[in-house]
Motif scaffolding. Structure first.
Motif, PDB file in Angstrom:
ATOM      1  N   CYS A 162       0.811  -1.216   0.000  1.00 51.47           N
ATOM      2  CA  CYS A 162       0.000   0.000   0.000  1.00 51.47           C
ATOM      3  C   CYS A 162       0.843   1.265   0.000  1.00 51.47           C
ATOM      4  O   CYS A 162       1.966   1.293   0.495  1.00 51.47           O
ATOM      5  N   ALA A 163       0.249   2.289  -0.594  1.00 50.91           N
ATOM      6  CA  ALA A 163       0.836   3.632  -0.603  1.00 50.91           C
ATOM      7  C   ALA A 163      -0.167   4.562   0.073  1.00 50.91           C
ATOM      8  O   ALA A 163      -1.365   4.528  -0.227  1.00 50.91           O
ATOM      9  N   ILE A 164       0.323   5.410   0.989  1.00 49.71           N
ATOM     10  CA  ILE A 164      -0.557   6.224   1.825  1.00 49.71           C
ATOM     11  C   ILE A 164      -0.129   7.686   1.787  1.00 49.71           C
ATOM     12  O   ILE A 164       1.069   7.994   1.848  1.00 49.71           O
ATOM     13  N   HIS A 165      -1.125   8.561   1.716  1.00 47.54           N
ATOM     14  CA  HIS A 165      -0.865   9.998   1.775  1.00 47.54           C
ATOM     15  C   HIS A 165      -1.626  10.601   2.947  1.00 47.54           C
ATOM     16  O   HIS A 165      -2.714  10.136   3.294  1.00 47.54           O
ATOM     17  N   ARG A 166      -1.058  11.645   3.548  1.00 48.61           N
ATOM     18  CA  ARG A 166      -1.717  12.325   4.665  1.00 48.61           C
ATOM     19  C   ARG A 166      -2.649  13.447   4.185  1.00 48.61           C
ATOM     20  O   ARG A 166      -3.271  14.117   5.001  1.00 48.61           O
ATOM     21  N   ARG A 167      -2.736  13.633   2.885  1.00 54.35           N
ATOM     22  CA  ARG A 167      -3.659  14.611   2.321  1.00 54.35           C
ATOM     23  C   ARG A 167      -4.355  13.976   1.125  1.00 54.35           C
ATOM     24  O   ARG A 167      -3.946  12.927   0.638  1.00 54.35           O
ATOM     25  N   ARG A 168      -5.410  14.611   0.669  1.00 52.97           N
ATOM     26  CA  ARG A 168      -6.120  14.090  -0.497  1.00 52.97           C
ATOM     27  C   ARG A 168      -5.148  13.950  -1.666  1.00 52.97           C
ATOM     28  O   ARG A 168      -4.302  14.814  -1.898  1.00 52.97           O
ATOM     29  N   HIS A 169      -5.289  12.853  -2.399  1.00 54.41           N
ATOM     30  CA  HIS A 169      -4.319  12.611  -3.478  1.00 54.41           C
ATOM     31  C   HIS A 169      -4.978  11.784  -4.571  1.00 54.41           C
ATOM     32  O   HIS A 169      -5.711  10.831  -4.289  1.00 54.41           O
TER      33      HIS A 169
END
Length: 329
Positions: A129-136
């Motif tokens: 998985c790849a995770i962002h802390r903001r909308r992406h």
């Protein structure tokens, strides 16, 4: 059409445990993969995680200090329910996750892309998985790269299992078989279901080697292993205990059901016609297993039943307290 492998939790867990991947939390050889994916997709967090009965366990994670989370809050718990990657552009706008503690608190997940880790036999055991802390917004190229690297992760796990496989027959080694049986029993304990262990021995195998040579004996063992695996369910286990002796773990079966399965195996081997192999038969001893029983203790009971099968003329299955199936039946 529904995919039965996506709802077969018992089979999925056995597929996971066959990799012996839960013995340690961190797998340094996956760090290179998560590092590359993190850079390629431009995300602050990337992880390889496996989903067992109760937890998500990180085998590699970049950008976050965590060893795992409870399964029920893990995004990967949803990822393994599908063949396709799970893409979330904004978790605060997704009804499945808007109240998830990983969204409302640290690490404040907003965007998520997860590709399932699918084993060769079709079970999803975890996710890359790849995770962002903001909308992406993840691009189609991002998703394709994630899927490719998920396959690389599974390929690496497959390579690791070679150390747990018998080189000649492809069966689990005795140690790997013992560990996998112990894990299977632990799960059965919580489900209050039974299991059976069997010991299979090739009849008069020394004569096969003496009359035809050890190379032919090896061909016989390989052919028998192929036949046995073809008769087993995905939830069952097959290991080589040593020499011409093999172990079979019939998962979630009564003794009668296991004896029926063993008898199918016996008959299939008796009817086996393999190139350059003489005709052979096998004897099989079976013993019921309790969820808290030690492997060696149960194996000793199965061995006793095996010796009874040999005393009674070989080419038969015998289980304690159950009338034996025999070649004459």
């Amino acid at each position: 059409m529904s995919d039965p492998k996506l709802t077969d939790e018992a089979g999925r867990l056995l597929a996971l445990h066959r990799y012996c991947a839960l013995d340690s939390v961190h797998e340094p050889n996956f760090d290179t993969i998560t590092g590359i994916v993190k850079d390629l997709l431009g995300v602050p967090i990337c992880a390889v995680s496996l989903i067992d009965e109760e937890q998500q366990r990180f085998k590699s994670i970049q950008g976050l200090d965590s060893k795992g989370t409870p399964r029920e809050v893990a995004f990967r718990h949803q990822t393994i329910k599908s063949r396709e990657p799970m893409i979330i552009e904004d978790a605060t706008m997704d009804a499945r996750f808007v109240k998830n503690p990983l969204v409302t608190g640290e690490p404040n997940i907003r965007a998520y892309a997860g590709a399932p880790l699918t084993t060769p036999d079709g079970y999803n055991i975890g996710a890359l998985c790849a995770i962002h802390r903001r909308r992406h917004d993840f691009t189609p190229g991002d998703i394709e790269r994630l899927q490719r690297f998920a396959k690389v992760v599974v390929d690496q796990m497959e390579l690791k299992t070679l150390a747990h496989r018998d080189f000649l027959t492809g069966a689990l080694t005795r140690r790997a078989f013992s560990d996998a049986v112990t894990s299977g029993l632990a799960r059965l304990g919580s489900e209050k279901r039974s299991a059976t262990i069997a010991v299979l021995d090739v009849d008069h195998f020394k004569k096969v080697n003496d009359d035809h040579g050890h190379a032919t004996g090896d061909l016989v063992l390989k052919a028998i292993s192929q036949v046995v695996r073809g008769q087993l369910r995905s939830t069952d286990l097959f290991g080589r205990l040593g020499g011409e002796e093999f172990g079979i773990f019939f998962y979630a079966t009564t003794r009668n059901e296991a004896v029926e399965g063993a008898e199918r195996i016996r008959r299939a081997i008796e009817a086996m016609e393999a190139p350059d192999c003489p005709k052979v038969t096998v004897s099989i001893g079976l013993a019921a297993m309790e969820h808290d029983e030690e492997f060696d203790h149960a194996l000793a009971h199965a061995d006793t039943a095996l010796y009874a099968a040999k005393r009674e003329g070989r080419n038969r299955c015998v289980a304690a307290e159950i009338p034996p199936f025999s070649a004459a039946a």
